[in-house]
Motif scaffolding. Structure first.
Motif, PDB file in Angstrom:
ATOM      1  N   ALA A  26       0.094  11.705  -8.443  1.00 53.78           N
ATOM      2  CA  ALA A  26      -0.248  11.455  -9.846  1.00 53.78           C
ATOM      3  C   ALA A  26       0.999  11.067 -10.635  1.00 53.78           C
ATOM      4  O   ALA A  26       0.964  10.116 -11.428  1.00 53.78           O
ATOM      5  N   ASP A  27       2.102  11.784 -10.406  1.00 56.81           N
ATOM      6  CA  ASP A  27       3.357  11.459 -11.086  1.00 56.81           C
ATOM      7  C   ASP A  27       3.832  10.055 -10.724  1.00 56.81           C
ATOM      8  O   ASP A  27       4.235   9.286 -11.591  1.00 56.81           O
ATOM      9  N   LEU A  28       3.772   9.725  -9.444  1.00 54.64           N
ATOM     10  CA  LEU A  28       4.208   8.402  -8.991  1.00 54.64           C
ATOM     11  C   LEU A  28       3.353   7.276  -9.567  1.00 54.64           C
ATOM     12  O   LEU A  28       3.862   6.196  -9.866  1.00 54.64           O
ATOM     13  N   ALA A  29       2.066   7.539  -9.717  1.00 54.72           N
ATOM     14  CA  ALA A  29       1.134   6.511 -10.186  1.00 54.72           C
ATOM     15  C   ALA A  29       0.987   6.490 -11.705  1.00 54.72           C
ATOM     16  O   ALA A  29       0.339   5.603 -12.251  1.00 54.72           O
ATOM     17  N   GLY A  30       1.553   7.485 -12.380  1.00 52.84           N
ATOM     18  CA  GLY A  30       1.440   7.539 -13.832  1.00 52.84           C
ATOM     19  C   GLY A  30       0.047   7.916 -14.303  1.00 52.84           C
ATOM     20  O   GLY A  30      -0.428   7.405 -15.314  1.00 52.84           O
ATOM     21  N   THR A  31      -0.592   8.794 -13.563  1.00 46.26           N
ATOM     22  CA  THR A  31      -1.939   9.240 -13.917  1.00 46.26           C
ATOM     23  C   THR A  31      -2.019  10.750 -13.757  1.00 46.26           C
ATOM     24  O   THR A  31      -1.017  11.393 -13.458  1.00 46.26           O
ATOM     25  N   SER A  32      -3.180  11.309 -13.944  1.00 46.88           N
ATOM     26  CA  SER A  32      -3.324  12.761 -13.827  1.00 46.88           C
ATOM     27  C   SER A  32      -3.726  13.168 -12.414  1.00 46.88           C
ATOM     28  O   SER A  32      -4.282  12.367 -11.654  1.00 46.88           O
ATOM     29  N   GLU A  33      -3.444  14.425 -12.098  1.00 48.00           N
ATOM     30  CA  GLU A  33      -3.859  14.962 -10.802  1.00 48.00           C
ATOM     31  C   GLU A  33      -5.384  14.933 -10.689  1.00 48.00           C
ATOM     32  O   GLU A  33      -5.930  14.679  -9.611  1.00 48.00           O
ATOM     33  N   ARG A  34      -6.059  15.173 -11.777  1.00 44.64           N
ATOM     34  CA  ARG A  34      -7.531  15.133 -11.787  1.00 44.64           C
ATOM     35  C   ARG A  34      -8.039  13.744 -11.397  1.00 44.64           C
ATOM     36  O   ARG A  34      -9.008  13.607 -10.656  1.00 44.64           O
ATOM     37  N   THR A  35      -7.368  12.698 -11.890  1.00 46.41           N
ATOM     38  CA  THR A  35      -7.758  11.333 -11.543  1.00 46.41           C
ATOM     39  C   THR A  35      -7.532  11.068 -10.064  1.00 46.41           C
ATOM     40  O   THR A  35      -8.378  10.472  -9.395  1.00 46.41           O
ATOM     41  N   VAL A  36      -6.405  11.518  -9.533  1.00 47.81           N
ATOM     42  CA  VAL A  36      -6.133  11.357  -8.099  1.00 47.81           C
ATOM     43  C   VAL A  36      -7.210  12.057  -7.281  1.00 47.81           C
ATOM     44  O   VAL A  36      -7.738  11.493  -6.318  1.00 47.81           O
ATOM     45  N   ARG A  37      -7.558  13.262  -7.681  1.00 47.63           N
ATOM     46  CA  ARG A  37      -8.601  14.011  -6.970  1.00 47.63           C
ATOM     47  C   ARG A  37      -9.940  13.261  -7.021  1.00 47.63           C
ATOM     48  O   ARG A  37     -10.637  13.149  -6.017  1.00 47.63           O
ATOM     49  N   ALA A  38     -10.273  12.705  -8.179  1.00 53.51           N
ATOM     50  CA  ALA A  38     -11.517  11.946  -8.320  1.00 53.51           C
ATOM     51  C   ALA A  38     -11.508  10.704  -7.431  1.00 53.51           C
ATOM     52  O   ALA A  38     -12.519  10.370  -6.800  1.00 53.51           O
ATOM     53  N   ILE A  39     -10.377  10.044  -7.351  1.00 49.20           N
ATOM     54  CA  ILE A  39     -10.267   8.846  -6.509  1.00 49.20           C
ATOM     55  C   ILE A  39     -10.415   9.228  -5.042  1.00 49.20           C
ATOM     56  O   ILE A  39     -11.160   8.585  -4.303  1.00 49.20           O
ATOM     57  N   GLU A  40      -9.721  10.272  -4.618  1.00 54.63           N
ATOM     58  CA  GLU A  40      -9.751  10.675  -3.208  1.00 54.63           C
ATOM     59  C   GLU A  40     -11.111  11.206  -2.757  1.00 54.63           C
ATOM     60  O   GLU A  40     -11.411  11.179  -1.568  1.00 54.63           O
ATOM     61  N   THR A  41     -11.910  11.679  -3.699  1.00 57.23           N
ATOM     62  CA  THR A  41     -13.230  12.199  -3.335  1.00 57.23           C
ATOM     63  C   THR A  41     -14.343  11.227  -3.713  1.00 57.23           C
ATOM     64  O   THR A  41     -15.519  11.539  -3.532  1.00 57.23           O
ATOM     65  N   ALA A  42     -13.964  10.066  -4.233  1.00 52.41           N
ATOM     66  CA  ALA A  42     -14.925   9.034  -4.644  1.00 52.41           C
ATOM     67  C   ALA A  42     -15.956   9.594  -5.621  1.00 52.41           C
ATOM     68  O   ALA A  42     -17.147   9.335  -5.514  1.00 52.41           O
ATOM     69  N   THR A  43     -15.460  10.389  -6.565  1.00 56.23           N
ATOM     70  CA  THR A  43     -16.328  10.957  -7.599  1.00 56.23           C
ATOM     71  C   THR A  43     -15.787  10.567  -8.966  1.00 56.23           C
ATOM     72  O   THR A  43     -14.701  10.000  -9.077  1.00 56.23           O
ATOM     73  N   GLY A  44     -16.522  10.905  -9.998  1.00 51.08           N
ATOM     74  CA  GLY A  44     -16.068  10.601 -11.343  1.00 51.08           C
ATOM     75  C   GLY A  44     -16.119   9.112 -11.606  1.00 51.08           C
ATOM     76  O   GLY A  44     -16.821   8.358 -10.926  1.00 51.08           O
ATOM     77  N   ASN A  45     -15.334   8.688 -12.576  1.00 48.52           N
ATOM     78  CA  ASN A  45     -15.338   7.284 -12.977  1.00 48.52           C
ATOM     79  C   ASN A  45     -13.925   6.822 -13.324  1.00 48.52           C
ATOM     80  O   ASN A  45     -13.669   6.407 -14.446  1.00 48.52           O
ATOM     81  N   PRO A  46     -13.007   6.883 -12.354  1.00 49.61           N
ATOM     82  CA  PRO A  46     -11.639   6.446 -12.649  1.00 49.61           C
ATOM     83  C   PRO A  46     -11.610   4.939 -12.895  1.00 49.61           C
ATOM     84  O   PRO A  46     -12.413   4.189 -12.332  1.00 49.61           O
ATOM     85  N   SER A  47     -10.699   4.512 -13.721  1.00 52.60           N
ATOM     86  CA  SER A  47     -10.579   3.079 -14.004  1.00 52.60           C
ATOM     87  C   SER A  47     -10.049   2.339 -12.782  1.00 52.60           C
ATOM     88  O   SER A  47      -9.377   2.925 -11.921  1.00 52.60           O
ATOM     89  N   LEU A  48     -10.347   1.070 -12.720  1.00 52.14           N
ATOM     90  CA  LEU A  48      -9.842   0.246 -11.628  1.00 52.14           C
ATOM     91  C   LEU A  48      -8.318   0.240 -11.642  1.00 52.14           C
ATOM     92  O   LEU A  48      -7.679   0.290 -10.593  1.00 52.14           O
ATOM     93  N   GLY A  49      -7.737   0.223 -12.838  1.00 54.12           N
ATOM     94  CA  GLY A  49      -6.280   0.254 -12.951  1.00 54.12           C
ATOM     95  C   GLY A  49      -5.682   1.508 -12.344  1.00 54.12           C
ATOM     96  O   GLY A  49      -4.644   1.451 -11.685  1.00 54.12           O
ATOM     97  N   ALA A  50      -6.350   2.646 -12.548  1.00 54.47           N
ATOM     98  CA  ALA A  50      -5.867   3.900 -11.975  1.00 54.47           C
ATOM     99  C   ALA A  50      -5.964   3.866 -10.458  1.00 54.47           C
ATOM    100  O   ALA A  50      -5.053   4.312  -9.760  1.00 54.47           O
ATOM    101  N   VAL A  51      -7.065   3.334  -9.936  1.00 55.84           N
ATOM    102  CA  VAL A  51      -7.240   3.249  -8.477  1.00 55.84           C
ATOM    103  C   VAL A  51      -6.154   2.356  -7.876  1.00 55.84           C
ATOM    104  O   VAL A  51      -5.532   2.715  -6.864  1.00 55.84           O
TER     105      VAL A  51
END
Length: 65
Positions: A26-51
């Motif tokens: 999350a620190d490396l990507a400039g996003t939150s840990e919650r967003t990383v978790r959502a991306i890795e579990t294919a849940t939530g609605n992270p932005s394409l930019g975050a992915v």
């Protein structure tokens, strides 16, 4: 949905191979840990930019097919 699951699995695998935590990624990507978790579990609605940022941070590059 299969494509999303494949992207999630690829990012998670690359992160683990790099030996970094979700918080580190999350620190490396400039996003939150919650967003990383959502991306890795294919849940939530992270932005394409975050992915893309998270994928790039672990050395993966995404391209439209």
């Amino acid at each position: 949905m299969e494509d999303l699951a494949a992207i999630a699995a690829s990012i998670r695998r690359a992160r683990k191979e790099a030996g970094i935590t979700q918080a580190d990624l999350a620190d490396l990507a400039g996003t939150s840990e919650r967003t990383v978790r959502a991306i890795e579990t294919a849940t939530g609605n992270p932005s394409l930019g975050a992915v893309v940022a998270v994928a790039n941070a672990v050395g993966l590059h995404m391209a439209a097919a």
